[in-house]
Design a protein around this motif. Structure first.
Motif, PDB file in Angstrom:
ATOM      1  N   ILE A 111      33.865  33.284  17.027  1.00  0.00           N
ATOM      2  CA  ILE A 111      34.231  32.730  15.716  1.00  0.00           C
ATOM      3  C   ILE A 111      33.024  32.033  15.082  1.00  0.00           C
ATOM      4  O   ILE A 111      32.666  32.319  13.934  1.00  0.00           O
ATOM      5  CB  ILE A 111      35.435  31.778  15.866  1.00  0.00           C
ATOM      6  N   ARG A 112      32.380  31.154  15.823  1.00  0.00           N
ATOM      7  CA  ARG A 112      31.214  30.464  15.236  1.00  0.00           C
ATOM      8  C   ARG A 112      30.058  31.437  15.013  1.00  0.00           C
ATOM      9  O   ARG A 112      29.313  31.331  14.042  1.00  0.00           O
ATOM     10  CB  ARG A 112      30.782  29.296  16.129  1.00  0.00           C
ATOM     11  N   GLY A 113      29.910  32.391  15.900  1.00  0.00           N
ATOM     12  CA  GLY A 113      28.837  33.380  15.754  1.00  0.00           C
ATOM     13  C   GLY A 113      29.014  34.225  14.504  1.00  0.00           C
ATOM     14  O   GLY A 113      28.039  34.664  13.893  1.00  0.00           O
ATOM     15  N   HIS A 161      39.689  11.081  18.644  1.00  0.00           N
ATOM     16  CA  HIS A 161      39.484  12.478  19.049  1.00  0.00           C
ATOM     17  C   HIS A 161      38.057  12.695  19.562  1.00  0.00           C
ATOM     18  O   HIS A 161      37.852  13.389  20.557  1.00  0.00           O
ATOM     19  CB  HIS A 161      39.771  13.397  17.856  1.00  0.00           C
ATOM     20  N   TYR A 162      37.083  12.113  18.868  1.00  0.00           N
ATOM     21  CA  TYR A 162      35.670  12.305  19.225  1.00  0.00           C
ATOM     22  C   TYR A 162      35.090  11.095  19.941  1.00  0.00           C
ATOM     23  O   TYR A 162      33.882  10.891  19.903  1.00  0.00           O
ATOM     24  CB  TYR A 162      34.858  12.642  17.972  1.00  0.00           C
ATOM     25  N   GLU A 163      35.921  10.293  20.620  1.00  0.00           N
ATOM     26  CA  GLU A 163      35.434   9.013  21.182  1.00  0.00           C
ATOM     27  C   GLU A 163      34.265   9.193  22.154  1.00  0.00           C
ATOM     28  O   GLU A 163      33.406   8.325  22.251  1.00  0.00           O
ATOM     29  CB  GLU A 163      36.575   8.212  21.824  1.00  0.00           C
ATOM     30  N   PRO A 222      24.063   9.927  17.128  1.00  0.00           N
ATOM     31  CA  PRO A 222      23.641   9.633  15.752  1.00  0.00           C
ATOM     32  C   PRO A 222      24.487  10.347  14.687  1.00  0.00           C
ATOM     33  O   PRO A 222      24.609   9.847  13.570  1.00  0.00           O
ATOM     34  CB  PRO A 222      22.184  10.131  15.702  1.00  0.00           C
ATOM     35  N   PHE A 223      25.100  11.461  15.039  1.00  0.00           N
ATOM     36  CA  PHE A 223      25.873  12.216  14.047  1.00  0.00           C
ATOM     37  C   PHE A 223      27.337  11.792  13.991  1.00  0.00           C
ATOM     38  O   PHE A 223      28.118  12.343  13.207  1.00  0.00           O
ATOM     39  CB  PHE A 223      25.775  13.726  14.333  1.00  0.00           C
ATOM     40  N   PHE A 224      27.739  10.788  14.790  1.00  0.00           N
ATOM     41  CA  PHE A 224      29.162  10.440  14.906  1.00  0.00           C
ATOM     42  C   PHE A 224      29.787  10.041  13.562  1.00  0.00           C
ATOM     43  O   PHE A 224      30.872  10.509  13.196  1.00  0.00           O
ATOM     44  CB  PHE A 224      29.333   9.308  15.931  1.00  0.00           C
ATOM     45  N   SER A 249      25.627  26.131  10.644  1.00  0.00           N
ATOM     46  CA  SER A 249      25.169  24.778  10.951  1.00  0.00           C
ATOM     47  C   SER A 249      26.079  24.077  11.967  1.00  0.00           C
ATOM     48  O   SER A 249      27.305  24.180  11.890  1.00  0.00           O
ATOM     49  CB  SER A 249      25.142  23.984   9.647  1.00  0.00           C
ATOM     50  N   VAL A 250      25.459  23.339  12.899  1.00  0.00           N
ATOM     51  CA  VAL A 250      26.232  22.589  13.902  1.00  0.00           C
ATOM     52  C   VAL A 250      27.104  21.520  13.241  1.00  0.00           C
ATOM     53  O   VAL A 250      28.169  21.167  13.756  1.00  0.00           O
ATOM     54  CB  VAL A 250      25.303  21.990  14.991  1.00  0.00           C
ATOM     55  N   GLY A 251      26.675  21.053  12.073  1.00  0.00           N
ATOM     56  CA  GLY A 251      27.446  20.044  11.345  1.00  0.00           C
ATOM     57  C   GLY A 251      28.616  20.634  10.566  1.00  0.00           C
ATOM     58  O   GLY A 251      29.448  19.900  10.043  1.00  0.00           O
ATOM     59  N   ARG A 252      28.694  21.962  10.464  1.00  0.00           N
ATOM     60  CA  ARG A 252      29.796  22.629   9.755  1.00  0.00           C
ATOM     61  C   ARG A 252      30.174  23.881  10.552  1.00  0.00           C
ATOM     62  O   ARG A 252      30.047  24.999  10.078  1.00  0.00           O
ATOM     63  CB  ARG A 252      29.381  22.997   8.311  1.00  0.00           C
ATOM     64  N   GLY A 267      28.868  10.721  10.490  1.00  0.00           N
ATOM     65  CA  GLY A 267      28.970  11.891   9.608  1.00  0.00           C
ATOM     66  C   GLY A 267      30.076  12.826  10.052  1.00  0.00           C
ATOM     67  O   GLY A 267      30.802  13.399   9.223  1.00  0.00           O
ATOM     68  N   LEU A 268      30.218  12.978  11.360  1.00  0.00           N
ATOM     69  CA  LEU A 268      31.262  13.835  11.923  1.00  0.00           C
ATOM     70  C   LEU A 268      32.648  13.321  11.544  1.00  0.00           C
ATOM     71  O   LEU A 268      33.521  14.089  11.105  1.00  0.00           O
ATOM     72  CB  LEU A 268      31.092  13.873  13.452  1.00  0.00           C
ATOM     73  N   VAL A 269      32.836  12.010  11.647  1.00  0.00           N
ATOM     74  CA  VAL A 269      34.133  11.417  11.301  1.00  0.00           C
ATOM     75  C   VAL A 269      34.390  11.547   9.792  1.00  0.00           C
ATOM     76  O   VAL A 269      35.501  11.909   9.372  1.00  0.00           O
ATOM     77  CB  VAL A 269      34.215   9.952  11.794  1.00  0.00           C
ATOM     78  N   SER A 270      33.377  11.324   8.961  1.00  0.00           N
ATOM     79  CA  SER A 270      33.565  11.489   7.498  1.00  0.00           C
ATOM     80  C   SER A 270      33.927  12.924   7.144  1.00  0.00           C
ATOM     81  O   SER A 270      34.789  13.168   6.293  1.00  0.00           O
ATOM     82  CB  SER A 270      32.308  11.135   6.704  1.00  0.00           C
ATOM     83  N   TYR A 271      33.259  13.854   7.778  1.00  0.00           N
ATOM     84  CA  TYR A 271      33.520  15.285   7.550  1.00  0.00           C
ATOM     85  C   TYR A 271      34.965  15.636   7.919  1.00  0.00           C
ATOM     86  O   TYR A 271      35.697  16.257   7.136  1.00  0.00           O
ATOM     87  CB  TYR A 271      32.483  16.049   8.367  1.00  0.00           C
ATOM     88  N   MET A 272      35.428  15.150   9.036  1.00  0.00           N
ATOM     89  CA  MET A 272      36.784  15.469   9.489  1.00  0.00           C
ATOM     90  C   MET A 272      37.865  14.793   8.633  1.00  0.00           C
ATOM     91  O   MET A 272      38.968  15.326   8.500  1.00  0.00           O
ATOM     92  CB  MET A 272      36.966  15.045  10.949  1.00  0.00           C
TER      93      MET A 272
HETATM   94  P1  IDP Z   1      32.124  21.307  20.658  1.00  0.00           P
HETATM   95  O1  IDP Z   1      32.802  21.174  19.313  1.00  0.00           O
HETATM   96  O2  IDP Z   1      31.537  22.688  20.840  1.00  0.00           O
HETATM   97  O3  IDP Z   1      32.993  20.871  21.810  1.00  0.00           O
HETATM   98  P2  IDP Z   1      30.700  18.766  21.010  1.00  0.00           P
HETATM   99  O4  IDP Z   1      29.400  18.589  21.693  1.00  0.00           O
HETATM  100  O5  IDP Z   1      31.931  18.257  21.680  1.00  0.00           O
HETATM  101  O6  IDP Z   1      30.845  20.329  20.640  1.00  0.00           O
HETATM  102  O7  IDP Z   1      30.553  18.112  19.579  1.00  0.00           O
HETATM  103  C1  IDP Z   1      31.680  17.945  18.772  1.00  0.00           C
HETATM  104  C2  IDP Z   1      31.336  18.268  17.346  1.00  0.00           C
HETATM  105  O8  IDP Z   1      30.352  17.351  16.877  1.00  0.00           O
HETATM  106  C3  IDP Z   1      30.702  19.641  17.124  1.00  0.00           C
HETATM  107  O9  IDP Z   1      31.623  20.701  17.073  1.00  0.00           O
HETATM  108  C4  IDP Z   1      30.007  19.424  15.799  1.00  0.00           C
HETATM  109  O10 IDP Z   1      30.944  19.462  14.719  1.00  0.00           O
HETATM  110  C5  IDP Z   1      29.508  17.994  15.944  1.00  0.00           C
HETATM  111  N1  IDP Z   1      28.135  17.958  16.445  1.00  0.00           N
HETATM  112  C6  IDP Z   1      27.721  18.148  17.710  1.00  0.00           C
HETATM  113  N2  IDP Z   1      26.376  18.066  17.798  1.00  0.00           N
HETATM  114  C7  IDP Z   1      25.957  17.806  16.540  1.00  0.00           C
HETATM  115  C8  IDP Z   1      24.658  17.594  15.971  1.00  0.00           C
HETATM  116  O11 IDP Z   1      23.624  17.640  16.636  1.00  0.00           O
HETATM  117  N3  IDP Z   1      24.625  17.344  14.625  1.00  0.00           N
HETATM  118  C9  IDP Z   1      25.737  17.297  13.846  1.00  0.00           C
HETATM  119  N4  IDP Z   1      26.969  17.480  14.347  1.00  0.00           N
HETATM  120  C10 IDP Z   1      27.078  17.732  15.671  1.00  0.00           C
END
Ligand code: IDP
Ligand code: MG
Length: 164
Positions: free
Chosen positions: A114-116, A59-61, A67-69, A121-124, A71-76
């Motif tokens: 929704i996010r607003g 999904h996030y390929e 660098p956050f990839f 946090s960008v990570g959540r 952590g992003l995969v673990s979170y999901m």
């Molecule tokens: P999007 O979700 O708005 O399309 P993308 O750039 O495609 O944003 O990034 C996918 C997901 O990766 C983001 O929604 C967020 O969960 C995570 N992400 C993006 N940038 C960062 C970061 O700088 N730190 C931590 N997680 C991030």
């Protein structure tokens, strides 16, 4: 109403929207569904799923070198709460879905999105939405089988779509 030819941008199209585990954990599903429904969009697929690592990585390929990839995969995939995977259908829903969701960094997302409204946090950032026709096609087929996506019409579609 008439369905635009498949693949015509801004026509009737489908997008993949997913409430991420933090959104599910925080009880935000009802509000997310409400915002898409009240706009006039139609839910054509929904399921709760803890994605496998392979699914989350696919999904996030596009982000695999970031660098956050990891952590992003673990979170999901953590399973602390499922992802609520959805497909929404309607005119221009790919672009409009991104507008309803707001900027990736919740601190840049406008109030009213929704996010607003719901995160910091960008990570959540609680929710995913496809960013293009191509990613919508890829993501829908990755998360759903054909038989899980329903073709159906609102009885009042004319009230949403007439433009004369
Ligand atoms: P999007 O979700 O708005 O399309 P993308 O750039 O495609 O944003 O990034 C996918 C997901 O990766 C983001 O929604 C967020 O969960 C995570 N992400 C993006 N940038 C960062 C970061 O700088 N730190 C931590 N997680 C991030
Ligand atoms: Mg993205």
């Amino acid at each position: 109403f008439r369905r635009a030819a498949a693949g015509v941008r801004g026509g009737v199209e489908r997008t993949f929207i997913a409430l991420k585990p933090d959104g599910t954990q925080r009880g935000l599903l009802g509000d997310v569904i409400k915002r898409f429904e009240q706009k006039g969009y139609k839910l054509v697929a929904i399921k709760a799923i803890v994605p496998s690592r392979a699914l989350a990585e696919k999904h996030y390929e596009d982000l695999k070198t970031r660098p956050f990839f990891k952590g992003l995969v673990s979170y999901m995939t953590s399973g602390a709460a499922p992802v609520i995977a959805m497909v929404w259908e309607g005119k221009d829903v790919i672009r409009q879905g991104r507008r309803l969701i707001g900027a990736t960094n919740p601190l840049e997302a406008q109030p009213g999105t929704i996010r607003g409204d719901y995160c910091i946090s960008v990570g959540r950032n609680i929710i995913h939405g496809s960013d293009s026709f191509e990613s919508a096609e890829k993501e829908i087929s990755l998360w759903f089988g054909k038989s899980e996506v329903y073709d159906w019409q609102y009885g009042n579609a004319e009230w949403l779509y007439a433009d004369n």
